[in-house]
Design a protein around this motif. Structure first.
Motif, PDB file in Angstrom:
ATOM      1  N   SER A 135     -30.030 136.687   4.981  1.00 45.69           N
ATOM      2  CA  SER A 135     -28.657 136.398   5.389  1.00 45.69           C
ATOM      3  C   SER A 135     -27.853 135.960   4.168  1.00 45.69           C
ATOM      4  N   LYS A 136     -26.537 136.119   4.247  1.00 47.04           N
ATOM      5  CA  LYS A 136     -25.680 135.800   3.107  1.00 47.04           C
ATOM      6  C   LYS A 136     -24.844 134.554   3.376  1.00 47.04           C
ATOM      7  N   ILE A 137     -24.534 133.861   2.286  1.00 43.61           N
ATOM      8  CA  ILE A 137     -23.733 132.639   2.360  1.00 43.61           C
ATOM      9  C   ILE A 137     -22.525 132.787   1.437  1.00 43.61           C
ATOM     10  N   VAL A 138     -21.362 132.458   1.952  1.00 45.60           N
ATOM     11  CA  VAL A 138     -20.153 132.387   1.128  1.00 45.60           C
ATOM     12  C   VAL A 138     -19.726 130.927   1.105  1.00 45.60           C
ATOM     13  N   TYR A 139     -19.620 130.364  -0.092  1.00 45.00           N
ATOM     14  CA  TYR A 139     -19.272 128.946  -0.237  1.00 45.00           C
ATOM     15  C   TYR A 139     -17.974 128.824  -1.027  1.00 45.00           C
ATOM     16  N   ILE A 140     -17.119 127.906  -0.594  1.00 44.71           N
ATOM     17  CA  ILE A 140     -15.891 127.645  -1.344  1.00 44.71           C
ATOM     18  C   ILE A 140     -15.784 126.152  -1.634  1.00 44.71           C
ATOM     19  N   CYS A 141     -15.419 125.824  -2.866  1.00 41.98           N
ATOM     20  CA  CYS A 141     -15.198 124.428  -3.239  1.00 41.98           C
ATOM     21  C   CYS A 141     -13.781 124.277  -3.775  1.00 41.98           C
ATOM     22  N   ARG A 142     -13.388 123.048  -3.982  1.00 39.43           N
ATOM     23  CA  ARG A 142     -12.033 122.731  -4.428  1.00 39.43           C
ATOM     24  C   ARG A 142     -12.104 121.571  -5.407  1.00 39.43           C
ATOM     25  N   ASN A 143     -11.124 121.449  -6.283  1.00 39.85           N
ATOM     26  CA  ASN A 143     -11.199 120.321  -7.210  1.00 39.85           C
ATOM     27  C   ASN A 143     -11.159 119.015  -6.415  1.00 39.85           C
ATOM     28  N   PRO A 144     -11.975 118.042  -6.814  1.00 39.02           N
ATOM     29  CA  PRO A 144     -12.157 116.829  -5.999  1.00 39.02           C
ATOM     30  C   PRO A 144     -10.912 115.965  -5.864  1.00 39.02           C
ATOM     31  N   LEU A 145      -9.964 116.076  -6.781  1.00 39.12           N
ATOM     32  CA  LEU A 145      -8.758 115.261  -6.680  1.00 39.12           C
ATOM     33  C   LEU A 145      -7.892 115.737  -5.513  1.00 39.12           C
ATOM     34  N   ASP A 146      -7.674 117.045  -5.441  1.00 38.49           N
ATOM     35  CA  ASP A 146      -6.906 117.593  -4.318  1.00 38.49           C
ATOM     36  C   ASP A 146      -7.662 117.437  -3.004  1.00 38.49           C
ATOM     37  N   MET A 147      -8.981 117.626  -3.066  1.00 42.31           N
ATOM     38  CA  MET A 147      -9.777 117.486  -1.846  1.00 42.31           C
ATOM     39  C   MET A 147      -9.659 116.079  -1.282  1.00 42.31           C
ATOM     40  N   PHE A 148      -9.709 115.076  -2.154  1.00 44.09           N
ATOM     41  CA  PHE A 148      -9.606 113.690  -1.696  1.00 44.09           C
ATOM     42  C   PHE A 148      -8.273 113.436  -0.991  1.00 44.09           C
ATOM     43  N   ILE A 149      -7.176 113.877  -1.596  1.00 50.20           N
ATOM     44  CA  ILE A 149      -5.860 113.653  -0.995  1.00 50.20           C
ATOM     45  C   ILE A 149      -5.763 114.362   0.356  1.00 50.20           C
ATOM     46  N   SER A 150      -6.238 115.595   0.411  1.00 54.50           N
ATOM     47  CA  SER A 150      -6.189 116.347   1.662  1.00 54.50           C
ATOM     48  C   SER A 150      -7.034 115.672   2.739  1.00 54.50           C
ATOM     49  N   LEU A 151      -8.214 115.189   2.349  1.00 52.15           N
ATOM     50  CA  LEU A 151      -9.108 114.522   3.295  1.00 52.15           C
ATOM     51  C   LEU A 151      -8.500 113.219   3.803  1.00 52.15           C
ATOM     52  N   TRP A 152      -7.898 112.454   2.904  1.00 56.59           N
ATOM     53  CA  TRP A 152      -7.301 111.175   3.296  1.00 56.59           C
ATOM     54  C   TRP A 152      -6.142 111.390   4.276  1.00 56.59           C
ATOM     55  N   SER A 193     -24.061 121.077 -15.778  1.00 55.93           N
ATOM     56  CA  SER A 193     -24.330 121.978 -14.654  1.00 55.93           C
ATOM     57  C   SER A 193     -23.667 123.340 -14.830  1.00 55.93           C
ATOM     58  N   GLY A 194     -22.674 123.409 -15.724  1.00 61.98           N
ATOM     59  CA  GLY A 194     -21.921 124.645 -15.893  1.00 61.98           C
ATOM     60  C   GLY A 194     -20.741 124.758 -14.950  1.00 61.98           C
ATOM     61  N   LEU A 195     -20.591 123.792 -14.048  1.00 62.94           N
ATOM     62  CA  LEU A 195     -19.498 123.817 -13.072  1.00 62.94           C
ATOM     63  C   LEU A 195     -18.260 123.142 -13.653  1.00 62.94           C
ATOM     64  N   THR A 196     -17.108 123.783 -13.497  1.00 64.97           N
ATOM     65  CA  THR A 196     -15.840 123.211 -13.949  1.00 64.97           C
ATOM     66  C   THR A 196     -14.847 123.205 -12.793  1.00 64.97           C
ATOM     67  N   PHE A 197     -13.833 122.361 -12.912  1.00 61.38           N
ATOM     68  CA  PHE A 197     -12.802 122.266 -11.886  1.00 61.38           C
ATOM     69  C   PHE A 197     -11.429 122.472 -12.511  1.00 61.38           C
ATOM     70  N   LYS A 198     -10.628 123.328 -11.907  1.00 59.69           N
ATOM     71  CA  LYS A 198      -9.248 123.519 -12.338  1.00 59.69           C
ATOM     72  C   LYS A 198      -8.385 122.548 -11.544  1.00 59.69           C
ATOM     73  N   LEU A 199      -7.723 121.645 -12.251  1.00 59.23           N
ATOM     74  CA  LEU A 199      -6.983 120.579 -11.589  1.00 59.23           C
ATOM     75  C   LEU A 199      -5.536 120.924 -11.290  1.00 59.23           C
ATOM     76  N   SER A 200      -5.010 121.958 -11.949  1.00 57.08           N
ATOM     77  CA  SER A 200      -3.619 122.334 -11.715  1.00 57.08           C
ATOM     78  C   SER A 200      -3.398 123.774 -12.112  1.00 57.08           C
ATOM     79  N   CYS A 201      -2.737 124.539 -11.245  1.00 55.83           N
ATOM     80  CA  CYS A 201      -2.393 125.924 -11.580  1.00 55.83           C
ATOM     81  C   CYS A 201      -1.227 125.974 -12.558  1.00 55.83           C
ATOM     82  N   LYS A 202      -0.310 125.000 -12.436  1.00 62.36           N
ATOM     83  CA  LYS A 202       0.900 125.019 -13.260  1.00 62.36           C
ATOM     84  C   LYS A 202       0.579 124.836 -14.740  1.00 62.36           C
ATOM     85  N   THR A 203      -0.370 123.953 -15.019  1.00 60.55           N
ATOM     86  CA  THR A 203      -0.680 123.663 -16.410  1.00 60.55           C
ATOM     87  C   THR A 203      -1.993 124.298 -16.855  1.00 60.55           C
ATOM     88  N   SER A 204      -2.657 124.971 -15.905  1.00 56.83           N
ATOM     89  CA  SER A 204      -3.979 125.551 -16.172  1.00 56.83           C
ATOM     90  C   SER A 204      -4.936 124.493 -16.711  1.00 56.83           C
TER      91      SER A 204
END
Length: 342
Positions: A156-173, A325-336
Motif C-alpha cells: 500500500s502507498k502513503i502520501v504524507y504532507i508536512c508544514r513549517n512548524p511556525l505556521d502549523m503552531f499558529i493554525s493549531l492554536w 536529518s536532511g529535512l528543511t523547512f521553508k518559513l516564508s514564500c515571500k522571502t524564500s
C-alpha cells in the motif's frame, strides 16, 4: 454541534470505556488538551481522548490491501487540501469533469479518517463501502511507528504532507481556540506556545511525527511520497503531476492539452474550497464544523502572531530536532526564507 456539546461527547466517550480499557488508560500519562479534553501519552505520542480507543481498534483490526492509499498528515498541515487533490486525481476517470464530487461533498466526507471517523464508534467498520471507488483511499493523523503493520509491511502507498512548524503552531492554536470548551477560559498564546514547545498537543510531538515519515520515505520512496505544504503552494501543478505519477494514474497527453491539471488545481484551491456551500455548513464525523477547517492557508502568517523570542526558541528547537536529518523547512514564500539546520 457546538464546542460544549463536543467536549461533552469526549467526556461521555471516556465514561463509556470498559473496565479493561480503563485499566490500560490508568497507566498512561495524561495532560489537559488544548480544547479542554484529555490527551493520553500512548506509544510515544499524545492521543486525544476522543480517538484513543478508535486508534487502538484501527491499529489492531485494519487490514490493508496492496492497492490502498493512505493520506497521513499532522493536524493543520494541509490535510483538507491533500484530501481534495488526491481524491480528484486518483478517481478522475470515474466522473465527468462537470460532476466533481467536491461540489457536493466535503473533502473529509470523500476521504474519511480512520481514527476520527470510521473506527470512532465501531471497532470493525465496513471499510469496503466507505470508499466510493477503488483503490481505497483513507486518511490518518497517526504517527508512522504506530501505523498497523498491514500498512507498513504491504505494498500500500502513503502520501504524507508536512508544514513549517511556525505556521502549523499558529493554525493549531487558532483552530483549537474555536473548539475549546466555552466553560473554560481561553488558552493564551503563551500557554499554547509552552505546550507546543514541549510537544503536548494532539498527535504531538510534531518533530517526531514528521521525522518518522521523513526517514521512512527516504528508505522507501516508492512507498511513501513526502510532500511539503510550502512547496505545494509554490508550484501546485508540478507537485500534482508527481502525485498522479506516484498514485499510478499519470496525466495523459490529452489531459494536458485539455488543461486538466490546472483545472484540478483551481478546483482544489483553498480559495475555491472555502467558498463552496458544502464547506460552509455541516459537520465532520467528530463534530467539528466543516467551516472551521478553513482559515487562511497562507505561508508565513506566523510573522503576524509570534514574538521575536518565540521565533528564536522555535528556531533553536528546529535545529535541535532535525539536525543532520536532511529535512528543511521553508518559513516564508515571500522571502524564500528556508531554515537549514547546520
Amino acid at each position: 454541534m457546538n464546542t460544549a456539546e463536543m467536549f461533552s461527547l469526549t467526556q461521555e466517550m471516556e465514561k463509556s470505556w470498559d473496565n479493561e480499557f480503563q485499566e490500560l488508560v490508568k497507566a498512561l500519562p495524561k495532560e489537559d488538551g488544548w480544547i479542554g479534553s484529555h490527551l493520553y501519552f500512548y506509544q510515544g505520542f499524545w492521543c486525544p481522548a476522543l480517538v484513543l480507543k478508535s486508534f487502538i481498534s484501527f491499529q489492531k483490526n485494519f487490514q490493508a490491501f496492496a492497492s490502498d492509499v493512505i493520506l497521513a498528515t499532522f493536524p493543520k498541515c494541509g490535510t483538507t487540501w491533500l484530501k481534495a487533490l488526491s481524491y480528484i486525481t486518483l478517481y478522475r476517470s470515474h466522473f465527468a469533469r462537470d460532476e466533481n464530487p467536491l461540489l457536493s461533498s466535503s473533502p473529509h466526507r470523500l476521504v474519511r479518517f480512520l481514527e476520527y471517523d470510521l473506527y470512532l464508534n465501531n471497532p470493525f467498520p465496513d471499510l469496503q463501502n466507505a470508499c466510493a471507488y477503488e483503490p481505497r483511499l483513507f486518511a490518518t493523523h497517526v504517527p508512522y511507528a504506530s501505523l498497523p503493520t498491514s500498512i507498513t509491511d504491504s505494498n500500500s502507498k502513503i502520501v504524507y504532507i508536512c508544514r513549517n512548524p511556525l505556521d502549523m503552531f499558529i493554525s493549531l492554536w487558532l483552530f483549537s481556540t474555536k473548539l475549546r470548551d466555552n466553560n473554560l477560559r481561553p488558552l493564551s498564546p503563551d500557554e499554547a506556545f509552552d505546550k507546543f514547545y514541549h510537544g503536548i498537543y494532539a498527535f504531538g510531538p510534531f518533530f517526531e511525527h514528521v521525522l518518522g515519515y521523513w526517514k521512512a520515505s527516504r528508505e522507501n520512496p516508492n512507498k511513501i511520497l513526502f510532500l511539503k505544504y510550502e512547496d505545494l503552494m509554490e508550484d501546485t501543478n508540478s507537485h500534482l503531476k508527481n502525485l498522479a505519477m506516484f498514485l499510478g494514474v499519470p496525466f495523459t497527453e490529452d489531459e494536458a492539452k485539455q488543461g486538466v491539471v490546472p483545472e484540478i488545481v483551481k478546483m482544489c484551491s483553498f480559495e475555491n474550497l472555502k467558498e463552496l456551500e458544502v464547506n460552509k455548513k455541516g459537520l465532520h464525523a467528530s463534530g467539528i464544523p466543516n467551516a472551521d477547517f478553513f482559515r487562511k492557508g497562507e505561508v508565513g502568517d506566523w510573522s503576524n502572531h509570534l514574538t521575536p523570542s518565540m521565533v528564536e526558541r522555535l528556531e533553536k528547537l528546529i535545529q535541535e530536532k532535525v539536525n543532520n536529518s536532511g529535512l528543511t523547512f521553508k518559513l516564508s514564500c515571500k522571502t524564500s526564507r528556508i531554515f537549514h539546520p547546520s
